[in-house]
Structures are given as structure tokens and as C-alpha cells.
Design an enzyme around this catalytic site. Sequence first.
Site, PDB file in Angstrom:
ATOM      1  N   ARG A  21      -8.911  -0.479   4.267  1.00 33.90           N
ATOM      2  CA  ARG A  21      -8.025   0.521   3.662  1.00 33.90           C
ATOM      3  C   ARG A  21      -6.710  -0.104   3.235  1.00 33.90           C
ATOM      4  NH1 ARG A  21      -7.604   6.018   6.907  1.00 33.90           N
ATOM      5  NH2 ARG A  21      -6.180   6.280   5.186  1.00 33.90           N
TER       6      ARG A  21
ATOM      7  N   CYS B 175      -5.669   7.726   9.353  1.00 36.12           N
ATOM      8  CA  CYS B 175      -5.889   7.058  10.635  1.00 36.12           C
ATOM      9  C   CYS B 175      -5.556   8.011  11.787  1.00 36.12           C
ATOM     10  CB  CYS B 175      -4.984   5.825  10.752  1.00 36.12           C
ATOM     11  SG  CYS B 175      -5.562   4.486   9.735  1.00 36.12           S
TER      12      CYS B 175
ATOM     13  N   ASP C  93       4.008   0.340  12.355  1.00 30.56           N
ATOM     14  CA  ASP C  93       2.760  -0.238  11.841  1.00 30.56           C
ATOM     15  C   ASP C  93       2.527  -1.653  12.346  1.00 30.56           C
ATOM     16  OD1 ASP C  93       2.965   1.331   8.542  1.00 30.56           O
ATOM     17  OD2 ASP C  93       2.457   2.095  10.527  1.00 30.56           O
TER      18      ASP C  93
ATOM     19  N   LYS D 170       0.846  -1.207   0.000  1.00 32.15           N
ATOM     20  CA  LYS D 170       0.000   0.000   0.000  1.00 32.15           C
ATOM     21  C   LYS D 170       0.877   1.252   0.000  1.00 32.15           C
ATOM     22  CE  LYS D 170      -1.805   1.504   4.063  1.00 32.15           C
ATOM     23  NZ  LYS D 170      -1.580   2.933   4.396  1.00 32.15           N
ATOM     24  N   ASN D 171       1.881   1.260   0.903  1.00 28.49           N
ATOM     25  CA  ASN D 171       2.659   2.490   1.089  1.00 28.49           C
ATOM     26  C   ASN D 171       3.728   2.698   0.028  1.00 28.49           C
ATOM     27  OD1 ASN D 171       1.016   3.111   3.185  1.00 28.49           O
ATOM     28  ND2 ASN D 171       2.417   2.390   4.773  1.00 28.49           N
TER      29      ASN D 171
ATOM     30  N   ARG E  43      -0.234  14.247  13.400  1.00 35.77           N
ATOM     31  CA  ARG E  43       0.150  14.139  11.994  1.00 35.77           C
ATOM     32  C   ARG E  43       0.248  15.517  11.325  1.00 35.77           C
ATOM     33  NH1 ARG E  43      -1.859   8.658   9.637  1.00 35.77           N
ATOM     34  NH2 ARG E  43       0.255   8.675   8.795  1.00 35.77           N
TER      35      ARG E  43
HETATM   36  C1  EPZ Z   1       4.032   6.786   6.703  1.00 36.66           C
HETATM   37  O1  EPZ Z   1       3.246   7.792   7.300  1.00 36.66           O
HETATM   38  C2  EPZ Z   1       3.089   5.610   6.506  1.00 36.66           C
HETATM   39  N1  EPZ Z   1       1.968   6.012   5.661  1.00 36.66           N
HETATM   40  C3  EPZ Z   1       2.545   5.158   7.865  1.00 36.66           C
HETATM   41  O2  EPZ Z   1       1.763   3.985   7.636  1.00 36.66           O
HETATM   42  C4  EPZ Z   1       3.725   4.793   8.763  1.00 36.66           C
HETATM   43  O3  EPZ Z   1       3.225   4.467  10.035  1.00 36.66           O
HETATM   44  C5  EPZ Z   1       4.675   5.997   8.876  1.00 36.66           C
HETATM   45  O4  EPZ Z   1       5.114   6.402   7.558  1.00 36.66           O
HETATM   46  C6  EPZ Z   1       5.914   5.682   9.695  1.00 36.66           C
HETATM   47  O5  EPZ Z   1       6.564   4.570   9.163  1.00 36.66           O
HETATM   48  C7  EPZ Z   1       2.152   6.106   4.323  1.00 36.66           C
HETATM   49  O6  EPZ Z   1       3.236   5.882   3.803  1.00 36.66           O
HETATM   50  C8  EPZ Z   1       0.943   6.503   3.522  1.00 36.66           C
HETATM   51  P1  EPZ Z   1       5.869  10.074   9.044  1.00 36.66           P
HETATM   52  P2  EPZ Z   1       3.798   9.310   7.413  1.00 36.66           P
HETATM   53  O7  EPZ Z   1       5.777  11.388   8.355  1.00 36.66           O
HETATM   54  O8  EPZ Z   1       4.752   9.579   6.323  1.00 36.66           O
HETATM   55  C9  EPZ Z   1       5.976  13.568  12.139  1.00 36.66           C
HETATM   56  C10 EPZ Z   1      -0.170   2.642   7.734  1.00 36.66           C
HETATM   57  O9  EPZ Z   1      -0.782   2.088   8.668  1.00 36.66           O
HETATM   58  N2  EPZ Z   1       5.787  14.588  11.099  1.00 36.66           N
HETATM   59  O10 EPZ Z   1       7.036   9.179   8.727  1.00 36.66           O
HETATM   60  O11 EPZ Z   1       2.630  10.207   7.575  1.00 36.66           O
HETATM   61  C11 EPZ Z   1       4.732  12.702  12.374  1.00 36.66           C
HETATM   62  O12 EPZ Z   1       3.819  13.368  13.222  1.00 36.66           O
HETATM   63  C12 EPZ Z   1       0.336   4.067   7.903  1.00 36.66           C
HETATM   64  O13 EPZ Z   1       0.066   2.116   6.613  1.00 36.66           O
HETATM   65  C13 EPZ Z   1       5.888  15.926  11.463  1.00 36.66           C
HETATM   66  O14 EPZ Z   1       6.111  16.259  12.625  1.00 36.66           O
HETATM   67  O15 EPZ Z   1       4.572   9.243   8.765  1.00 36.66           O
HETATM   68  C14 EPZ Z   1       5.321  11.471  13.013  1.00 36.66           C
HETATM   69  O16 EPZ Z   1       5.456  11.688  14.405  1.00 36.66           O
HETATM   70  C15 EPZ Z   1       0.002   4.633   9.268  1.00 36.66           C
HETATM   71  N3  EPZ Z   1       5.726  16.881  10.520  1.00 36.66           N
HETATM   72  C16 EPZ Z   1       6.720  11.374  12.387  1.00 36.66           C
HETATM   73  O17 EPZ Z   1       6.929  12.610  11.691  1.00 36.66           O
HETATM   74  C17 EPZ Z   1       5.470  16.568   9.209  1.00 36.66           C
HETATM   75  O18 EPZ Z   1       5.360  17.508   8.380  1.00 36.66           O
HETATM   76  C18 EPZ Z   1       6.880  10.273  11.372  1.00 36.66           C
HETATM   77  O19 EPZ Z   1       5.744  10.306  10.584  1.00 36.66           O
HETATM   78  C19 EPZ Z   1       5.369  15.199   8.856  1.00 36.66           C
HETATM   79  C20 EPZ Z   1       5.532  14.228   9.812  1.00 36.66           C
END
Ligand code: EPZ
Length: 434
Positions: free
Chosen positions: A413, A126, A320, A31-32, A131
Site C-alpha cells: 500500500r 489500516c 508512522d 503517499k500521504n 479512526r
Molecule cells: C494521517 O492519518 C495519515 N494517513 C496516517 O498515516 C498518520 O499516521 C496520521 O495522519 C497521523 O500522522 C494519511 O494521511 C492518509 P489523524 P489520519 O486524523 O489523518 C483522531 C500511514 O501509515 N480522529 O491525524 O487518519 C484519530 O482517531 C498512515 O501512512 C478523531 O478522533 O490521522 C487519531 O487518534 C497510517 N476524529 C487522531 O485523530 C476524526 O474525525 C489523529 O489521527 C479524525 C481523527
Amino acid sequence: MVTITNEEKLEIQGLAGERSLTGAIQVGGAKNAILKVLAGTILFADEVNLFNVPDIEDVRQTIKLLIDLGAKVNQTDKHSYIVDTRNLTQTIIEPIISKNLRASVVLTGPLLARFGRVSFPHPGGCVIGKRPIDLFLSSFEAMGAKVELKNDLYEIVATGGKLRGANIFLKIQSVTVTETLMMAAVLAEGKTVLKNCALEPEIVSLGEFLKKCGAQISGLGTSTIEIEGGDLLLCQGQIYHTIPDRIEAGSFLILASLLAKDVTIADCEPKHLDAVIDFLKSSGVNFEIGDNYIRVRDNNTTSFIANDLKTHEYPGFPTDLQAPMSVFLSQANGQSFIFETIFEGRLNCLESLERMGVKVKILDSHRAIIDGPNELTGKELFSPDLRGGLAYVIAGLLAKGKTNVHNVGYIDRGYENLEERLSVLGADIKRTKI
Ligand code: EPZ
């Protein structure tokens, strides 16, 4: 909030810990990975061929967003698509869908790079934490764009109509920020250097495909990615074959570790699962690992060893799989400490596991302790998010008695036909109307 189907539930008859699952379960496309390659089709001047695309809700919603932007999407079979974005007509990402889909934020990079502007709402998805999107916005500004928030829409415009390459240090190794900026840089003027990038295999898969089609990217798989801006990409009949979903594979591996008599997780990529395999091994699980499969047999392990779980960016333990692994730890002998370092709202499924009989102590929004082993009793459970929902399915199969897992829309999803695929292994699980 995500609008999810509440009309259906998964009705599960628990195995009461009896290791009876047998057979093979094929892992689908990631998916990702595919959600970002779909966004990347906006960078192309010709049709893009996509294969091994999972038939899941997040894919269907992302395709709706592309069509709303003016793309032509032709589904050639259940798992294959041809996407043509030559005649995109607009740069406003449809707010209702994108409010429910975190991955929609990735569309902003390619749209801004190609058209010099993009408008979108705060992306949803989710509810596993705040986020924020501050890193997206500040990075776009570093690339010469102006950001405004008008009537709940972010309006981003590249000054002079084109993004400029920039040197950007990411204060957090964010997966979607890395992917979005890498794609934005493909069409920007000049060179972009991204430092402290996330290392997920899905990022490498995306970048390799873009390179095959003409993008000048180096450093994939390392924390520094360099991109030389250029023209629109050309697919020229090549195909993107979606890599196996490591989170789906890991979910099934955890289930098999608990309840397999003899289960093979097929069409997966074991080398993307080092942290999960290592964790289960140190808890006493034995398996056979092949090039593209993992086989778990009942080796009469009477008990598993408690194990401290700390989530970490790839290649560390994936956040995840923290919820599904918490179910595994509920069966391990002794005290396991859980530290969810990435998201602050991802321990919320532990309360329901507690209702099923798990001895849980939640210390704060990032840390908890599980004391095992525990006997689980089936309950009415309401999936809080995609991976929490999967954890409930595992718990329901493990438990004594019947479990109903609601909010199936979350599970749909990211998991294709979950109940049918688990039934093939002998699980008593069916989808019913509420
Ligand atoms: C990706 O989400 C995945 N989703 C998530 O999978 C996964 O849990 C996550 O990476 C971590 O591995 C997709 O790829 C669509 P992050 P993402 O930005 O990119 C903070 C699933 O179940 N952050 O790596 O949104 C954020 O709050 C989903 O398949 C900021 O602070 O996660 C988090 O604490 C759930 N500012 C940390 O970074 C920003 O502008 C890491 O989140 C962006 C992120």
C-alpha cells in the site's frame, strides 16, 4: 477490514546483525501527499499534471475511485498522471474500495464543495485504532451541511446547494481533517478559518499547489489556516511534483542505522525528518546529512543508547515510524519507554517482535517498555498494518535465520517494489508465492 493479498510473502534471510548493506536507495513521492492532491483534482476546471507519483496500491485505489466518479485519468509514465475531473458524473464514493482506504475520506471535502452533496461509507484503512470521522461530520455541519446515515452510507447535503465558510476549531490536530476542510473551503461561500490545524509537510505541499492554481489560502504550516472561498481552480499546465516521502525515508534511515556498511538514502528531504534524526543521533548513530540525502556508514558503533520514544503530531516524532523504531530500540543498550500518543492500536506488532527474541513489556494500548539489546531469531510474521509490516522487514533483516513476512498487501500500500530496492543494497529478500 482491508482486503490484502495473502497469496504472497517476503522471504528474508537475516544478516544476524552484520552491517553489510551498501549502496543508494532512492526515496519515492510521499503517499500521504499525493493521495490528497489526487482528491484535490476535483476542485479543478481543467486537467491537472501530477509527477513523482509513487507506484503503490493506495494510489491505484484512489485513482479507481476518481474514475468511478467519472474522472478521466491518463498515466503518462510509471510515475506521472494527467487527471481531468471536468465531467464528473456522480458524488457517491465507491463503498467497496473506500471501506479499505482511509484516505478516501479526503474526497468528501472537494465533492461536497463542488456539487453540494456527497455519499460515502465509513472509511477503512489500516487497523491501527478506531479512526472515527466525527470531526469531519461536525465540521461539515458547521459549514452548513446536513449529515444523515442511511443504509451504511453517510449522506451529506449542503443546505442551499453550497457550503458556507465557517470558523472551526479542531479539537484534535487531525491531518486528513485539516486537508479535507481546507479543500472544502476553497469552493465555499465566504471565509473559513481553521484553528488547531495539523502541521504536516504534506498539508503545506497540498495547500501551496492549490494556491498556485488560484486558491486563496493563508497560514499554511501554522496551526491557523484561512481560506477565502472562490471558483474552480485552474492548473493551466503547471505540475504538482510529489514531495519526498518522509516516512519512507525514515524507514530506510532506521534500517541503515542498524545494518549499513555504507548506505545513502537519496532524493529525500532531511528537514522533514528532524525528530527522527535527532532521536537516532541521541542513540549514538552518526550520519552525513546533505540537501537531499542522508548517508550512514559503519562507524564501528558497538552499541546504541536506549532512548524514550513518544509519538507526537508533526514536527514531533511521527507515529508512522514508531513500529520501525521499536526494532531499532530492541538493539539499544538498556530500557526504552515507548508512548504511542496518537493511535490506540499501534503497538500490536510488539508481540511478534517478542516472539523473535525482543524483551517487551506492554503496559497498555499506548505504552510499552523494550529492554535491549536482544538477539533476534527469524520467524513467520503477519503484518498487522502498513508500518508494522515494514518493521517486520527490518526485524527479519536484522535477525539470525529466515523470516517470512506475510500480508504483503499491507506493505504494497505504501512502499513501491520494496524487496527489489532493498536487494540492490545487498539484502537477501524476495517475494514468493505462499
Ligand atoms: C494521517 O492519518 C495519515 N494517513 C496516517 O498515516 C498518520 O499516521 C496520521 O495522519 C497521523 O500522522 C494519511 O494521511 C492518509 P489523524 P489520519 O486524523 O489523518 C483522531 C500511514 O501509515 N480522529 O491525524 O487518519 C484519530 O482517531 C498512515 O501512512 C478523531 O478522533 O490521522 C487519531 O487518534 C497510517 N476524529 C487522531 O485523530 C476524526 O474525525 C489523529 O489521527 C479524525 C481523527
